[in-house]
Motif scaffolding. Structure first.
Motif, short mmCIF file in Angstrom:
data_model
loop_
_atom_site.label_atom_id
_atom_site.label_comp_id
_atom_site.label_asym_id
_atom_site.label_seq_id
_atom_site.Cartn_x
_atom_site.Cartn_y
_atom_site.Cartn_z
N LYS A 94 2.41 -14.50 -2.59
CA LYS A 94 1.17 -14.11 -1.92
C LYS A 94 0.76 -15.21 -0.95
CE LYS A 94 -0.55 -11.61 -5.98
NZ LYS A 94 -1.59 -11.56 -7.03
N PRO A 95 0.30 -14.87 0.25
CA PRO A 95 -0.16 -15.89 1.19
C PRO A 95 -1.38 -16.62 0.63
CG PRO A 95 0.10 -13.75 2.27
CD PRO A 95 0.19 -13.51 0.80
N GLY A 96 -1.48 -17.91 0.95
CA GLY A 96 -2.60 -18.69 0.46
C GLY A 96 -3.91 -18.36 1.16
N ASP A 97 -3.81 -17.95 2.42
CA ASP A 97 -5.02 -17.61 3.18
C ASP A 97 -4.62 -16.72 4.36
OD1 ASP A 97 -3.92 -19.35 5.10
OD2 ASP A 97 -5.08 -21.03 4.35
N ALA A 98 -5.62 -16.33 5.14
CA ALA A 98 -5.37 -15.41 6.26
C ALA A 98 -4.46 -16.05 7.31
CB ALA A 98 -6.70 -15.00 6.89
N ALA A 99 -4.64 -17.33 7.57
CA ALA A 99 -3.82 -17.99 8.58
C ALA A 99 -2.34 -17.96 8.19
CB ALA A 99 -4.29 -19.43 8.77
N GLU A 100 -2.07 -18.19 6.92
CA GLU A 100 -0.68 -18.13 6.45
C GLU A 100 -0.13 -16.72 6.56
OE1 GLU A 100 1.96 -18.84 2.36
OE2 GLU A 100 -0.07 -19.69 2.52
N THR B 187 -3.24 -10.13 -1.05
CA THR B 187 -3.22 -9.81 -2.49
C THR B 187 -1.85 -9.44 -3.02
OG1 THR B 187 -3.69 -7.45 -2.14
CG2 THR B 187 -5.58 -8.94 -2.27
N VAL B 188 -0.84 -9.45 -2.15
CA VAL B 188 0.47 -8.96 -2.57
C VAL B 188 1.59 -9.91 -2.14
CG1 VAL B 188 -0.10 -6.51 -2.70
CG2 VAL B 188 0.51 -7.51 -0.50
N ALA B 189 2.66 -9.94 -2.94
CA ALA B 189 3.82 -10.75 -2.61
C ALA B 189 4.43 -10.27 -1.30
CB ALA B 189 4.86 -10.66 -3.73
N GLY B 190 4.78 -11.21 -0.43
CA GLY B 190 5.37 -10.84 0.85
C GLY B 190 4.37 -10.50 1.93
N ALA B 191 3.08 -10.40 1.58
CA ALA B 191 2.01 -10.11 2.53
C ALA B 191 2.08 -8.70 3.10
CB ALA B 191 1.99 -11.13 3.67
N PHE B 192 2.65 -7.76 2.34
CA PHE B 192 2.69 -6.38 2.81
C PHE B 192 2.75 -5.43 1.62
CE2 PHE B 192 7.07 -7.04 1.77
CZ PHE B 192 7.59 -5.78 1.47
N THR B 193 2.39 -4.18 1.88
CA THR B 193 2.58 -3.11 0.90
C THR B 193 3.37 -1.99 1.56
OG1 THR B 193 0.63 -1.82 1.52
CG2 THR B 193 0.31 -3.60 -0.12
N ILE B 194 3.95 -1.13 0.73
CA ILE B 194 4.60 0.07 1.25
C ILE B 194 3.80 1.31 0.85
CG2 ILE B 194 6.08 0.49 -0.75
CD1 ILE B 194 8.32 1.26 1.23
N ASP B 195 2.88 1.13 -0.10
CA ASP B 195 2.09 2.25 -0.61
C ASP B 195 0.62 2.14 -0.23
OD1 ASP B 195 1.74 -0.02 -2.16
OD2 ASP B 195 1.36 1.10 -4.00
N GLY B 196 0.34 1.31 0.77
CA GLY B 196 -1.04 1.13 1.20
C GLY B 196 -1.12 1.05 2.72
N LEU B 197 -2.02 0.22 3.22
CA LEU B 197 -2.19 0.09 4.66
C LEU B 197 -0.92 -0.39 5.35
CD1 LEU B 197 -5.73 -1.57 4.72
CD2 LEU B 197 -5.18 0.83 5.18
N GLY B 198 -0.15 -1.21 4.64
CA GLY B 198 1.07 -1.77 5.24
C GLY B 198 2.21 -0.80 5.35
N GLY B 199 2.07 0.40 4.79
CA GLY B 199 3.16 1.37 4.83
C GLY B 199 3.60 1.72 6.24
#
Length: 225
Positions: free
Chosen positions: A100-106, A167-179
């Motif tokens: 998970k990223p430490g913050d938004a900049a990361e 909130t997620v590993a890799g900074a992306f989702t496939i089942d949410g907004l990041g899909g």
């Protein structure tokens, strides 16, 4: 209407040692209502101790290490009679591990590296069978290649601003907004959500537990932990 062939409650209770709503939803969609007990594992400390003892670890090994730590932590706090599943996911990009990223900049920096490219999402699974004498303890890692869209800087900043990538590993989702930003996957798509159902079935079988031993037709059970 014919009755359901499934029992109301499973013959074996599966405990999910994870706070991930996506993992729980994946199990529920497959007919498994897990008891959720969140582990107290200090992930950074666990990785640091393992690295000091064994040397540098591959991303897939780290995912399995943390899955085992979570499963063992929760199993030690429960009464006998249950099967505990621990999971942990990391993204491998250019041979480097990303959780998970430490913050938004990361998160923004990471997405600028990821866009238009591919990474490998590793999810470690560790199963502890404590429902019968001589129960098994075993694990494996599932790996899925993920292809990312070529996002603009504006899209990256807008996505990170939603908070989801934090909130997620890799900074992306496939089942949410990041899909919308995942153009293709090679391998088990459930694994990208954080839990490979085919691998879980194999682990259960290796422990002498049938898939339908953990499946029931009734609704949710209370969470704990």
């Amino acid at each position: 209407m014919p009755p359901s062939p499934l029992p109301d409650v499973p013959t074996v209770q599966l405990v999910l040692a994870s706070a991930s709503p996506a993992r729980r939803a994946t199990l529920r969609a497959a007919g498994i209502e897990p008891l959720v007990v969140v582990s107290d594992v200090d992930e950074d400390l666990a990785v640091a101790e393992a690295t000091e003892r064994y040397g540098p670890l591959e991303p897939a090994d780290i995912a399995l290490l943390l899955a085992r730590a979570k499963s063992e932590d929760v199993a030690a706090r429960l009464d006998a009679g249950m099967v505990v599943l621990g999971c942990d996911s990391v993204l491998e990009l250019d041979g480097e591990m990303h959780g998970k990223p430490g913050d938004a900049a990361e998160a923004v920096t990471r997405w600028r590296r990821m866009r238009g490219r591919s990474g490998v999402l590793h999810t470690g699974h560790w199963l502890i069978d404590d429902h019968a004498p001589g129960g098994a303890t075993l694990g494996a890692t599932a790996s899925t290649t993920v292809h990312f869209a070529a996002l603009s800087d504006e899209e990256i900043e807008a996505y990170v601003a939603t908070g989801e990538p934090l909130t997620v590993a890799g900074a992306f989702t496939i089942d949410g907004l990041g899909g919308a930003f995942v153009t293709a996957v090679e391998g088990d798509h459930h694994n990208v959500v954080g839990l490979s159902l085919p691998l879980l079935r194999e682990l259960l079988a290796d422990a002498g537990i049938g898939w339908f031993d953990v499946v029931g037709s009734l609704g949710s059970r209370p969470e704990a932990g």
